[in-house]
Motif scaffolding. Structure first.
Motif, PDB file in Angstrom:
ATOM      1  N   TYR A   1       7.619  50.496 -21.971  1.00 38.24           N
ATOM      2  CA  TYR A   1       6.441  50.641 -21.111  1.00 38.24           C
ATOM      3  C   TYR A   1       5.366  49.694 -21.613  1.00 38.24           C
ATOM      4  O   TYR A   1       5.029  49.716 -22.805  1.00 38.24           O
ATOM      5  CB  TYR A   1       5.933  52.080 -21.145  1.00 38.24           C
ATOM      6  N   PRO A   2       4.795  48.831 -20.751  1.00 40.84           N
ATOM      7  CA  PRO A   2       3.801  47.857 -21.213  1.00 40.84           C
ATOM      8  C   PRO A   2       2.464  48.525 -21.534  1.00 40.84           C
ATOM      9  O   PRO A   2       1.966  49.362 -20.783  1.00 40.84           O
ATOM     10  CB  PRO A   2       3.679  46.892 -20.027  1.00 40.84           C
ATOM     11  N   ILE A   3       1.887  48.116 -22.681  1.00 42.55           N
ATOM     12  CA  ILE A   3       0.529  48.535 -23.031  1.00 42.55           C
ATOM     13  C   ILE A   3      -0.469  47.527 -22.484  1.00 42.55           C
ATOM     14  O   ILE A   3      -1.514  47.878 -21.948  1.00 42.55           O
ATOM     15  CB  ILE A   3       0.387  48.664 -24.554  1.00 42.55           C
ATOM     16  N   ASN A   4      -0.136  46.234 -22.650  1.00 41.51           N
ATOM     17  CA  ASN A   4      -0.913  45.134 -22.077  1.00 41.51           C
ATOM     18  C   ASN A   4       0.030  43.938 -21.926  1.00 41.51           C
ATOM     19  O   ASN A   4       1.248  44.118 -21.961  1.00 41.51           O
ATOM     20  CB  ASN A   4      -2.143  44.800 -22.937  1.00 41.51           C
ATOM     21  N   ASP A   5      -0.513  42.731 -21.787  1.00 43.70           N
ATOM     22  CA  ASP A   5       0.338  41.561 -21.558  1.00 43.70           C
ATOM     23  C   ASP A   5       1.194  41.204 -22.767  1.00 43.70           C
ATOM     24  O   ASP A   5       2.222  40.535 -22.630  1.00 43.70           O
ATOM     25  CB  ASP A   5      -0.522  40.347 -21.175  1.00 43.70           C
ATOM     26  N   ARG A   6       0.782  41.613 -23.957  1.00 43.60           N
ATOM     27  CA  ARG A   6       1.477  41.223 -25.179  1.00 43.60           C
ATOM     28  C   ARG A   6       2.298  42.349 -25.810  1.00 43.60           C
ATOM     29  O   ARG A   6       3.318  42.098 -26.450  1.00 43.60           O
ATOM     30  CB  ARG A   6       0.469  40.703 -26.220  1.00 43.60           C
ATOM     31  N   PHE A   7       1.850  43.566 -25.662  1.00 40.29           N
ATOM     32  CA  PHE A   7       2.465  44.684 -26.368  1.00 40.29           C
ATOM     33  C   PHE A   7       3.078  45.692 -25.401  1.00 40.29           C
ATOM     34  O   PHE A   7       2.564  45.918 -24.301  1.00 40.29           O
ATOM     35  CB  PHE A   7       1.435  45.394 -27.249  1.00 40.29           C
ATOM     36  N   SER A   8       4.172  46.290 -25.851  1.00 36.48           N
ATOM     37  CA  SER A   8       4.794  47.391 -25.110  1.00 36.48           C
ATOM     38  C   SER A   8       5.303  48.416 -26.107  1.00 36.48           C
ATOM     39  O   SER A   8       5.517  48.114 -27.283  1.00 36.48           O
ATOM     40  CB  SER A   8       5.936  46.881 -24.230  1.00 36.48           C
ATOM     41  N   MET A   9       5.471  49.640 -25.651  1.00 37.96           N
ATOM     42  CA  MET A   9       6.049  50.695 -26.474  1.00 37.96           C
ATOM     43  C   MET A   9       7.388  51.080 -25.874  1.00 37.96           C
ATOM     44  O   MET A   9       7.642  50.865 -24.690  1.00 37.96           O
ATOM     45  CB  MET A   9       5.106  51.895 -26.562  1.00 37.96           C
ATOM     46  N   PHE A  10       8.270  51.640 -26.714  1.00 36.28           N
ATOM     47  CA  PHE A  10       9.597  51.973 -26.206  1.00 36.28           C
ATOM     48  C   PHE A  10      10.165  53.189 -26.933  1.00 36.28           C
ATOM     49  O   PHE A  10       9.760  53.529 -28.056  1.00 36.28           O
ATOM     50  CB  PHE A  10      10.550  50.787 -26.339  1.00 36.28           C
ATOM     51  N   GLY A  11      11.110  53.828 -26.278  1.00 28.91           N
ATOM     52  CA  GLY A  11      11.917  54.886 -26.866  1.00 28.91           C
ATOM     53  C   GLY A  11      13.372  54.618 -26.539  1.00 28.91           C
ATOM     54  O   GLY A  11      13.680  54.116 -25.440  1.00 28.91           O
ATOM     55  N   GLU A  12      14.268  54.933 -27.475  1.00 23.47           N
ATOM     56  CA  GLU A  12      15.673  54.606 -27.246  1.00 23.47           C
ATOM     57  C   GLU A  12      16.589  55.508 -28.059  1.00 23.47           C
ATOM     58  O   GLU A  12      16.173  56.106 -29.059  1.00 23.47           O
ATOM     59  CB  GLU A  12      15.958  53.140 -27.605  1.00 23.47           C
ATOM     60  N   TYR A  13      17.825  55.588 -27.618  1.00 23.50           N
ATOM     61  CA  TYR A  13      18.912  56.161 -28.408  1.00 23.50           C
ATOM     62  C   TYR A  13      19.722  55.010 -28.979  1.00 23.50           C
ATOM     63  O   TYR A  13      19.985  54.016 -28.291  1.00 23.50           O
ATOM     64  CB  TYR A  13      19.822  57.039 -27.544  1.00 23.50           C
ATOM     65  N   GLN A  14      20.128  55.143 -30.252  1.00 22.85           N
ATOM     66  CA  GLN A  14      20.928  54.100 -30.865  1.00 22.85           C
ATOM     67  C   GLN A  14      22.051  54.705 -31.700  1.00 22.85           C
ATOM     68  O   GLN A  14      21.843  55.677 -32.430  1.00 22.85           O
ATOM     69  CB  GLN A  14      20.069  53.196 -31.749  1.00 22.85           C
ATOM     70  N   PHE A  15      23.231  54.096 -31.583  1.00 21.47           N
ATOM     71  CA  PHE A  15      24.418  54.494 -32.339  1.00 21.47           C
ATOM     72  C   PHE A  15      24.880  53.304 -33.158  1.00 21.47           C
ATOM     73  O   PHE A  15      24.947  52.178 -32.649  1.00 21.47           O
ATOM     74  CB  PHE A  15      25.531  54.929 -31.386  1.00 21.47           C
ATOM     75  N   THR A  16      25.202  53.528 -34.451  1.00 16.02           N
ATOM     76  CA  THR A  16      25.814  52.482 -35.262  1.00 16.02           C
ATOM     77  C   THR A  16      27.096  53.007 -35.887  1.00 16.02           C
ATOM     78  O   THR A  16      27.230  54.205 -36.167  1.00 16.02           O
ATOM     79  CB  THR A  16      24.886  51.974 -36.377  1.00 16.02           C
ATOM     80  N   TYR A  17      28.017  52.096 -36.089  1.00 15.64           N
ATOM     81  CA  TYR A  17      29.295  52.407 -36.737  1.00 15.64           C
ATOM     82  C   TYR A  17      29.609  51.288 -37.716  1.00 15.64           C
ATOM     83  O   TYR A  17      29.417  50.104 -37.414  1.00 15.64           O
ATOM     84  CB  TYR A  17      30.422  52.516 -35.710  1.00 15.64           C
ATOM     85  N   SER A  18      30.093  51.652 -38.907  1.00 15.42           N
ATOM     86  CA  SER A  18      30.521  50.644 -39.869  1.00 15.42           C
ATOM     87  C   SER A  18      31.722  51.149 -40.647  1.00 15.42           C
ATOM     88  O   SER A  18      31.855  52.346 -40.916  1.00 15.42           O
ATOM     89  CB  SER A  18      29.387  50.282 -40.829  1.00 15.42           C
ATOM     90  N   SER A  19      32.605  50.230 -40.992  1.00 16.39           N
ATOM     91  CA  SER A  19      33.765  50.513 -41.829  1.00 16.39           C
ATOM     92  C   SER A  19      33.483  49.927 -43.208  1.00 16.39           C
ATOM     93  O   SER A  19      33.286  48.711 -43.339  1.00 16.39           O
ATOM     94  CB  SER A  19      35.015  49.873 -41.223  1.00 16.39           C
TER      95      SER A  19
END
Length: 217
Positions: free
Chosen positions: A171-189
């Motif tokens: 979601y944009p705060i202004n022309d330069r900055f935005s905020m975000f929320g996300e789900y993230q999954f990582t996997y490593s061997s």
């Protein structure tokens, strides 16, 4: 190792076309880990082991869980970039006691670095921009393990391949900055070594809910 990551990011930035939109994102959040098997050889001839481990992420304890992502948007919808995540994994007391460890953790980061591809849908939901992405790379955790046999392991190791998947909305705060929320999954061997001749093998998976801020230029 961290100097190598920064150098890689700088070189990638120099190689990016000047016309591309660059987005730098920084985040923290709540990170958890499902159970996984931990196997190998104990240090100093302690024999083989194979345990099911209920790892703990301890997201809000120092050092905290965090990440950073650089994305070069080549068009309104398609982007490429690099991402580093400082995840964490602590073995519970039950596992440590069973194997003879007083410390067994990846606490200065079960670090994951990937090259990403992202897809976004600007103006799909008004000011909200949904996006998805994925990446492939390496895991290089900081192994912190103290065994009752006298073995002390403390340092970074490159332990194997890694991947990530993510989905979120910004979601944009202004022309330069935005905020975000996300789900993230990582996997490593991961395959690594303990001082004193021991080894470990384990697959580390993380689930995270992230919140963050992005700078666009």
């Amino acid at each position: 190792m961290r100097q190598l990551i920064l150098s890689t990011a700088v070189l990638a930035g120099m190689a990016a076309p000047a016309a591309a939109e660059v987005e730098l994102s920084f985040y923290t959040g709540w990170q958890t880990l499902p159970h996984s098997r931990l196997s190998g050889e104990l240090p100093n001839g302690g024999g083989s082991y194979d345990e099911l481990v209920g790892w703990d992420g301890k997201s809000f304890q120092m050092p905290p869980y965090y990440g950073a992502r650089a994305t070069w948007w080549r068009s309104e919808t398609l982007g490429f970039g690099l991402e580093y995540t400082h995840t964490k994994a602590y073995a519970p007391d039950s596992t440590k006691n069973a194997l003879g460890f007083s410390r067994l953790e990846f606490s200065d980061g079960h670090n994951v670095l990937t090259a990403n591809v992202l897809r976004r849908w600007p103006e799909r939901w008004g000011d909200l921009t949904p996006y998805v992405g994925g990446g492939l790379g390496i895991a290089f955790p900081h192994v912190d393990a103290t065994h009752n046999s006298g073995s002390r392991t403390y340092g970074f190791q490159v332990t194997g391949p890694a991947m990530r998947l993510l989905a979120g909305v910004s979601y944009p705060i202004n022309d330069r900055f935005s905020m975000f929320g996300e789900y993230q999954f990582t996997y490593s061997s991961n395959e690594g070594e303990f001082d004193g001749g021991g080894t470990f093998n384990t697959d580390i998976k993380t689930n995270a809910l992230n919140i963050g801020i992005s700078l666009n230029f």
